[in-house]
Write a protein that holds these residues in place. Structure first.
Motif, PDB file in Angstrom:
ATOM      1  N   HIS A   1       5.142   8.332  46.997  1.00  0.00           N
ATOM      2  CA  HIS A   1       5.311   7.037  47.649  1.00  0.00           C
ATOM      3  C   HIS A   1       4.275   6.874  48.757  1.00  0.00           C
ATOM      4  O   HIS A   1       4.206   7.700  49.676  1.00  0.00           O
ATOM      5  CB  HIS A   1       6.719   6.920  48.240  1.00  0.00           C
TER       6      HIS A   1
ATOM      7  N   HIS B   1      -2.658  -1.288  52.113  1.00  0.00           N
ATOM      8  CA  HIS B   1      -3.139  -0.057  51.495  1.00  0.00           C
ATOM      9  C   HIS B   1      -4.632  -0.122  51.306  1.00  0.00           C
ATOM     10  O   HIS B   1      -5.144  -0.909  50.505  1.00  0.00           O
ATOM     11  CB  HIS B   1      -2.472   0.135  50.122  1.00  0.00           C
TER      12      HIS B   1
ATOM     13  N   LYS C   1       4.659  14.881  61.217  1.00  0.00           N
ATOM     14  CA  LYS C   1       4.665  13.573  61.856  1.00  0.00           C
ATOM     15  C   LYS C   1       3.926  13.618  63.189  1.00  0.00           C
ATOM     16  O   LYS C   1       3.821  14.668  63.837  1.00  0.00           O
ATOM     17  CB  LYS C   1       6.095  13.085  62.076  1.00  0.00           C
TER      18      LYS C   1
ATOM     19  N   SER D   1       2.819   4.118  51.688  1.00  0.00           N
ATOM     20  CA  SER D   1       3.026   2.851  52.391  1.00  0.00           C
ATOM     21  C   SER D   1       2.207   2.844  53.676  1.00  0.00           C
ATOM     22  O   SER D   1       2.077   3.868  54.356  1.00  0.00           O
ATOM     23  CB  SER D   1       4.501   2.623  52.710  1.00  0.00           C
ATOM     24  N   ASN D   2       1.644   1.688  53.970  1.00  0.00           N
ATOM     25  CA  ASN D   2       0.872   1.491  55.208  1.00  0.00           C
ATOM     26  C   ASN D   2      -0.236   2.527  55.351  1.00  0.00           C
ATOM     27  O   ASN D   2      -0.284   3.303  56.307  1.00  0.00           O
ATOM     28  CB  ASN D   2       1.792   1.521  56.431  1.00  0.00           C
TER      29      ASN D   2
ATOM     30  N   ASN E   1       4.200  11.330  58.060  1.00  0.00           N
ATOM     31  CA  ASN E   1       4.384  10.062  58.755  1.00  0.00           C
ATOM     32  C   ASN E   1       3.582  10.014  60.057  1.00  0.00           C
ATOM     33  O   ASN E   1       3.551  10.983  60.811  1.00  0.00           O
ATOM     34  CB  ASN E   1       5.879   9.875  59.076  1.00  0.00           C
TER      35      ASN E   1
ATOM     36  N   VAL F   1       6.338  11.500  50.371  1.00  0.00           N
ATOM     37  CA  VAL F   1       6.165  10.216  51.040  1.00  0.00           C
ATOM     38  C   VAL F   1       4.999  10.311  52.014  1.00  0.00           C
ATOM     39  O   VAL F   1       4.955  11.216  52.863  1.00  0.00           O
ATOM     40  CB  VAL F   1       7.447   9.797  51.796  1.00  0.00           C
ATOM     41  N   TYR F   2       4.047   9.364  51.881  1.00  0.00           N
ATOM     42  CA  TYR F   2       2.937   9.225  52.820  1.00  0.00           C
ATOM     43  C   TYR F   2       3.097   7.867  53.499  1.00  0.00           C
ATOM     44  O   TYR F   2       2.962   6.826  52.851  1.00  0.00           O
ATOM     45  CB  TYR F   2       1.595   9.279  52.087  1.00  0.00           C
ATOM     46  N   ASN F   3       3.372   7.859  54.788  1.00  0.00           N
ATOM     47  CA  ASN F   3       3.623   6.605  55.491  1.00  0.00           C
ATOM     48  C   ASN F   3       2.818   6.523  56.784  1.00  0.00           C
ATOM     49  O   ASN F   3       2.780   7.470  57.569  1.00  0.00           O
ATOM     50  CB  ASN F   3       5.121   6.479  55.827  1.00  0.00           C
ATOM     51  N   ASN F   4       2.173   5.384  56.954  1.00  0.00           N
ATOM     52  CA  ASN F   4       1.413   5.120  58.177  1.00  0.00           C
ATOM     53  C   ASN F   4       0.351   6.191  58.419  1.00  0.00           C
ATOM     54  O   ASN F   4       0.311   6.840  59.467  1.00  0.00           O
ATOM     55  CB  ASN F   4       2.342   4.989  59.389  1.00  0.00           C
TER      56      ASN F   4
END
Length: 404
Positions: free
Chosen positions: A367, A398, A276, A369-370, A306, A339-342
């Protein structure tokens, strides 16, 4: 006279307050400083042509055998040349040992000197603090010519600058690592290790100079550091669990990698990775998971990426289960729950997201997102995502469009 008495009283009060503060956890009072073990007192001499290896080992043995608190192995200002050195425990004190480097420790640039995986190795130690603001210079430019790993898949890696095996409750902070022969740090079979405020530097073309490699270890934290090398900034091998990478600036190099996994029989799973608040600059890969074909069964699962910034990164998000071999047998490493976020920034290649998963065990529960990745001027062709054998779920903005 009354004024003099008042000044004297105030001075006594200030002194007593300061002493109380020291004993309460501020600057240590004299009786709590502990014992300093200076390498100069055990035969070390500064200079590029003087071998300080034995002096460093003798100094460590004295510090390790000290039974009181705050034993301090100390390297003063100056350049000290050291060959293979093993700093071994268990030590006698119930308190952590300080390994303080104020000067520069440089390696002997002769591969024949080293028999193991490390230049400086720490093993069987419970409680260690490595600090001091100094420099650990592996002298890599003088030995990289002996690295044949690009031609030999079974090559023997040159030694890591610091190799940690079977250590626990270790802190590494405030040092500069320069031009390792192999990895700058290798942590294995260990528990509760934290590294922060480090600067790790080697040229972009230096071979196998990973900043931090973690394997068979639990609860490792890497934070607030700058890593610019010729290989992975941080790499996770088999058996790495509960690893956190936070606020790391990475690049050049190969990015932050899980793997390679599956090269050896019966590898342990990789689980519980958090990456992160990191920035990757001009790296060959961004966030990468790589496994060998024809592997034994294992798992790479439970990972959270993240708030990652990509700056002109060639492969920002990549899974490659066909790495390092042309074997027709598929990888049996099961990749799941990622999870891949932002994730945002620029891609230097047209395929910003590449997920090449094993036909034997598809990647599941990926997953996204953003995601906001845009092509840099070097990205030629249609900007896209490219996936096979991957079960992808996407929500929020995306770009590029997610794989179906």
């Amino acid at each position: 006279m009354a004024m003099d008495n008042r000044v004297t009283s105030i001075a006594i009060l200030v002194f007593c307050s300061a002493l109380a503060c020291c004993n309460a956890g501020g600057v240590a009072a004299p009786q709590n400083i502990g014992q300093i073990f200076n390498v100069l007192n055990y035969g070390a001499k500064p200079g590029k042509n003087f071998d300080c290896t034995q002096a460093f080992i003798l100094t460590w043995k004295a510090a390790c055998n000290f039974v009181g608190p705050r034993a301090r192995f100390f390297v003063p200002q100056g350049i000290f040349t050291v060959g293979e050195a093993v700093f071994q425990g268990p030590c006698k004190s119930q308190f952590p040992i300080y390994f303080q480097v104020a000067g520069t420790v440089q390696a002997m640039p002769d591969p024949s000197v080293y028999s193991g995986q490390g230049w400086m190795s720490f093993s069987h130690i419970n409680g260690l603090i490595i600090t001091g603001g100094g420099t650990i210079d592996g002298q890599g430019p003088l030995v990289w010519q002996y690295n044949d790993c690009k031609r030999n898949g079974n090559c023997v890696h040159l030694p890591a600058s610091m190799h940690f095996n079977d250590v626990q409750h270790v802190k590494i902070k405030g040092l500069t690592y320069l031009n390792a022969m192999g990895f700058h740090m290798h942590i294995t079979n260990s528990f509760m290790v934290s590294a922060h405020s480090l600067t790790i530097t080697a040229p972009e073309d230096s071979p196998n100079t990973d900043g931090m490699h973690v394997s068979k270890s639990n609860s490792v934290k890497i934070a607030r550091s700058t890593i610019r090398t010729g290989d992975d900034c941080v790499s996770l091998g088999q058996g790495a669990t509960n690893v956190t990478v936070n606020k790391v600036i990475c690049g050049p190099g190969h990015g932050i990698s899980v793997g390679s996994l599956g090269k050896y029989p019966k590898e342990a799973d990789v689980r519980g990775l958090i990456v992160k608040n990191c920035t990757l600059q001009g790296t060959d890969n961004g966030i990468r998971i790589k496994t060998y074909p024809a592997s034994d069964p294992s798992a790479a699962a439970g990972m959270f990426f993240n708030d990652i910034v990509m700056e002109n990164v060639k492969n920002p998000i990549i899974i490659n289960q066909f790495y390092g071999s042309s074997s027709p047998k598929p990888s049996q490493v099961r990749i799941s729950d990622i999870v891949y976020n932002n994730i945002r920034g620029t891609s230097a290649t047209a395929v910003a997201i590449s997920l090449k998963c094993s036909p034997a065990f598809t990647c599941t529960n990926l997953h996204f997102s953003n995601i906001n990745l845009r092509p840099s001027p070097t990205a030629k062709g249609v900007f896209t995502s490219n996936c096979s054998n991957a079960h992808v779920m996407a929500n929020g903005p995306h770009f590029p469009a997610p794989c179906k």
